[in-house]
Scaffold this active site. Structure first.
Site, PDB file in Angstrom:
ATOM      1  N   ASP A  61      98.422  28.835   4.696  1.00 45.68           N
ATOM      2  CA  ASP A  61      97.450  29.955   4.532  1.00 45.68           C
ATOM      3  C   ASP A  61      96.984  29.689   3.209  1.00 45.68           C
ATOM      4  O   ASP A  61      97.457  29.981   2.137  1.00 45.68           O
ATOM      5  CB  ASP A  61      98.289  31.200   4.773  1.00 45.68           C
ATOM      6  CG  ASP A  61      97.187  32.447   4.605  1.00 45.68           C
ATOM      7  OD1 ASP A  61      95.984  32.281   3.886  1.00 45.68           O
ATOM      8  OD2 ASP A  61      97.182  33.388   5.171  1.00 45.68           O
ATOM      9  N   TYR A  86     102.051  37.448   3.168  1.00 45.00           N
ATOM     10  CA  TYR A  86     101.208  38.912   3.591  1.00 45.00           C
ATOM     11  C   TYR A  86     102.015  39.795   4.241  1.00 45.00           C
ATOM     12  O   TYR A  86     102.797  39.368   5.203  1.00 45.00           O
ATOM     13  CB  TYR A  86     100.026  38.530   4.106  1.00 45.00           C
ATOM     14  CG  TYR A  86      99.182  39.709   4.466  1.00 45.00           C
ATOM     15  CD1 TYR A  86      98.731  40.532   3.641  1.00 45.00           C
ATOM     16  CD2 TYR A  86      98.494  39.778   5.660  1.00 45.00           C
ATOM     17  CE1 TYR A  86      98.181  41.588   3.893  1.00 45.00           C
ATOM     18  CE2 TYR A  86      97.982  40.846   6.287  1.00 45.00           C
ATOM     19  CZ  TYR A  86      97.482  41.767   5.383  1.00 45.00           C
ATOM     20  OH  TYR A  86      96.781  42.913   5.657  1.00 45.00           O
ATOM     21  N   ARG A 111      82.909  35.207  24.597  1.00 51.50           N
ATOM     22  CA  ARG A 111      84.153  35.262  24.375  1.00 51.50           C
ATOM     23  C   ARG A 111      84.915  33.661  24.059  1.00 51.50           C
ATOM     24  O   ARG A 111      85.793  33.537  23.162  1.00 51.50           O
ATOM     25  CB  ARG A 111      85.072  35.964  25.257  1.00 51.50           C
ATOM     26  CG  ARG A 111      86.660  35.759  24.876  1.00 51.50           C
ATOM     27  CD  ARG A 111      87.292  37.026  25.840  1.00 51.50           C
ATOM     28  NE  ARG A 111      87.142  36.740  27.355  1.00 51.50           N
ATOM     29  CZ  ARG A 111      87.490  35.837  28.181  1.00 51.50           C
ATOM     30  NH1 ARG A 111      88.312  34.989  27.735  1.00 51.50           N
ATOM     31  NH2 ARG A 111      87.188  35.579  29.363  1.00 51.50           N
ATOM     32  N   LYS A 157      87.939  37.621   3.274  1.00 48.69           N
ATOM     33  CA  LYS A 157      87.974  37.950   1.680  1.00 48.69           C
ATOM     34  C   LYS A 157      87.029  36.998   0.965  1.00 48.69           C
ATOM     35  O   LYS A 157      85.953  37.331   0.952  1.00 48.69           O
ATOM     36  CB  LYS A 157      89.641  37.476   1.334  1.00 48.69           C
ATOM     37  CG  LYS A 157      90.748  38.118   2.400  1.00 48.69           C
ATOM     38  CD  LYS A 157      90.586  39.509   2.217  1.00 48.69           C
ATOM     39  CE  LYS A 157      91.844  40.167   2.804  1.00 48.69           C
ATOM     40  NZ  LYS A 157      92.285  39.849   4.277  1.00 48.69           N
TER      41      LYS A 157
END
Length: 386
Positions: free
Chosen positions: A172, A100, A47, A197
């Site tokens: 972004d 988005y 983590r 993406k």
């Protein structure tokens, strides 16, 4: 069972090894202190970091001209690392009004619940953003090219404005990618990606990435990501690196096909408008030409006449294309914002953004360009006559 050491080898693997281990053993408490206090590099608990995430971060750092980037479990977790890792109750953040859909939801519902005030403004209009600034404004979040209307932000103007007011500019860069645009070269303070993406490119990975110019900001975002468990999967990182090795080739092929498809769509009866930044009829064409330097990227949006009925007929007839709310795959995918990414908005709000029931976003893949144009010709014809 005693631990078995890995076999020694005079050679090295050509492919980055997958390291799925959740925990890493240290020799002594002193050795663990050395790791946590930065005197040596090592891993403790995945983590907090693992080799595969570090490899992906290093590759993206190199692509963006940065260092110290943080890989997270998704694009939205990267956005969250910025907004929740850097802001506090009483702060104010401005977002582009065509972010988005989930970023918009975060701005509209979650941040206010936590005492962080939000406003939306058109990132292509510096005066509109200036009017939204308050004394407590700390950050501006925009997309270089917006999802899904492909509006182009005035990044240079916004960077100047942010410097004047001591505001962080977060960009972004998912649609544009580092091959299409480098935000740090235009004054951005923070760059965000959904690796899911085009960077990974095969619809089998979910990852995000964020990096700041200021290493102190990177440290704060990294601590937040570790504390809240925004941990990336080693397997996803391993797959993402594999995809990134072909990224340049995929980007160039998909971009060339996207430009050709946009021009083709504009000739078809039943298509009300086409949005592609390098087309002269794009509302932001002049800014796109200056900012993107000819890189139109692989996204095309268009609007059918005929509304929802035409949209249904189109997707039924689009043989071989996936109607799916994603982008950046090796295959071309279709997204219908009114029923997916922007479905939470009212019809009036969608209309204000130009998102009708006949509006589609196309993520262009690697198919043969002529074959792809024929698929769209047939599907638009079916939508027009259906």
């Amino acid at each position: 069972m005693r631990p078995v050491p890995l076999p020694d080898s005079a050679s090295r693997p050509v492919v980055t090894p997958l390291s799925p281990s959740v925990v890493y053993a240290s020799e002594t408490p002193d050795a663990l202190d050395d790791q946590y206090e930065g005197r040596v590099h090592g891993y403790t608990y995945s983590r907090e970091g693992h080799p595969n995430a570090d490899v992906v971060a290093a590759r993206l750092d190199d692509m963006e001209g940065a260092e110290g980037g943080v890989v997270t479990g998704s694009g939205m977790s990267a956005v969250s690392a910025v907004l929740l890792g850097l802001l506090k109750s009483g702060d104010h953040v401005i977002g582009g009004n065509q972010l988005y859909g989930r970023s918009l939801r975060l701005m509209a519902e979650d941040l206010p619940r936590l005492g962080i005030a939000t406003s939306l403004a058109d990132p292509g209009d510096v005066d509109a953003v200036r009017a939204a600034i308050r004394p407590e404004t700390r950050l501006l979040l925009v997309e270089a090219v917006s999802n899904p209307t492909l509006a182009v932000a005035d990044i240079d103007g916004l960077a100047t404005l942010c410097r004047e007011h001591g505001i962080l500019l977060a960009v972004d860069n998912t649609f544009t990618t580092p091959r299409g645009f480098l935000p740090f070269e235009h004054g951005a303070d923070i760059v965000i990606h959904s690796i899911t993406k085009l960077l990974a490119g095969h619809s089998d990975v979910m990852l995000g990435y964020v990096v700041a110019k200021d290493q102190a900001l990177n440290d704060r975002m990294r601590v937040f990501a570790v504390t809240t468990g925004l941990t990336p999967s080693p397997f996803d990182c391993w797959l993402a690196e594999r995809g990134m090795l072909s990224f340049d080739l995929r980007f160039d092929r998909a971009q060339a096909t996207a430009a050709a498809l946009a021009d083709h769509l504009a000739t078809l009866p039943g298509v009300a408008r086409v949005l592609y930044p390098m087309r002269a009829d794009h509302p932001d064409h002049a800014r796109a030409a200056e900012l993107l330097q000819g890189q139109g990227c692989n996204m095309v949006s268009f609007e059918l006449t005929g509304g929802r009925n035409a949209a249904n007929a189109f997707t039924r007839a689009a043989d071989g294309l996936s109607f799916a709310p994603t982008l950046g795959d090796v295959g071309t995918t279709l997204s219908h914002p009114a029923s997916s990414s922007h479905r939470a908005l009212t019809a009036e709000n969608r209309a204000a953004l130009g998102l009708s029931e006949g509006f589609f976003r196309v993520s262009v893949g690697l198919e043969d360009p002529e074959a792809l144009k024929q698929v769209f010709t047939d599907a638009v014809a079916a939508a027009t006559t259906g």
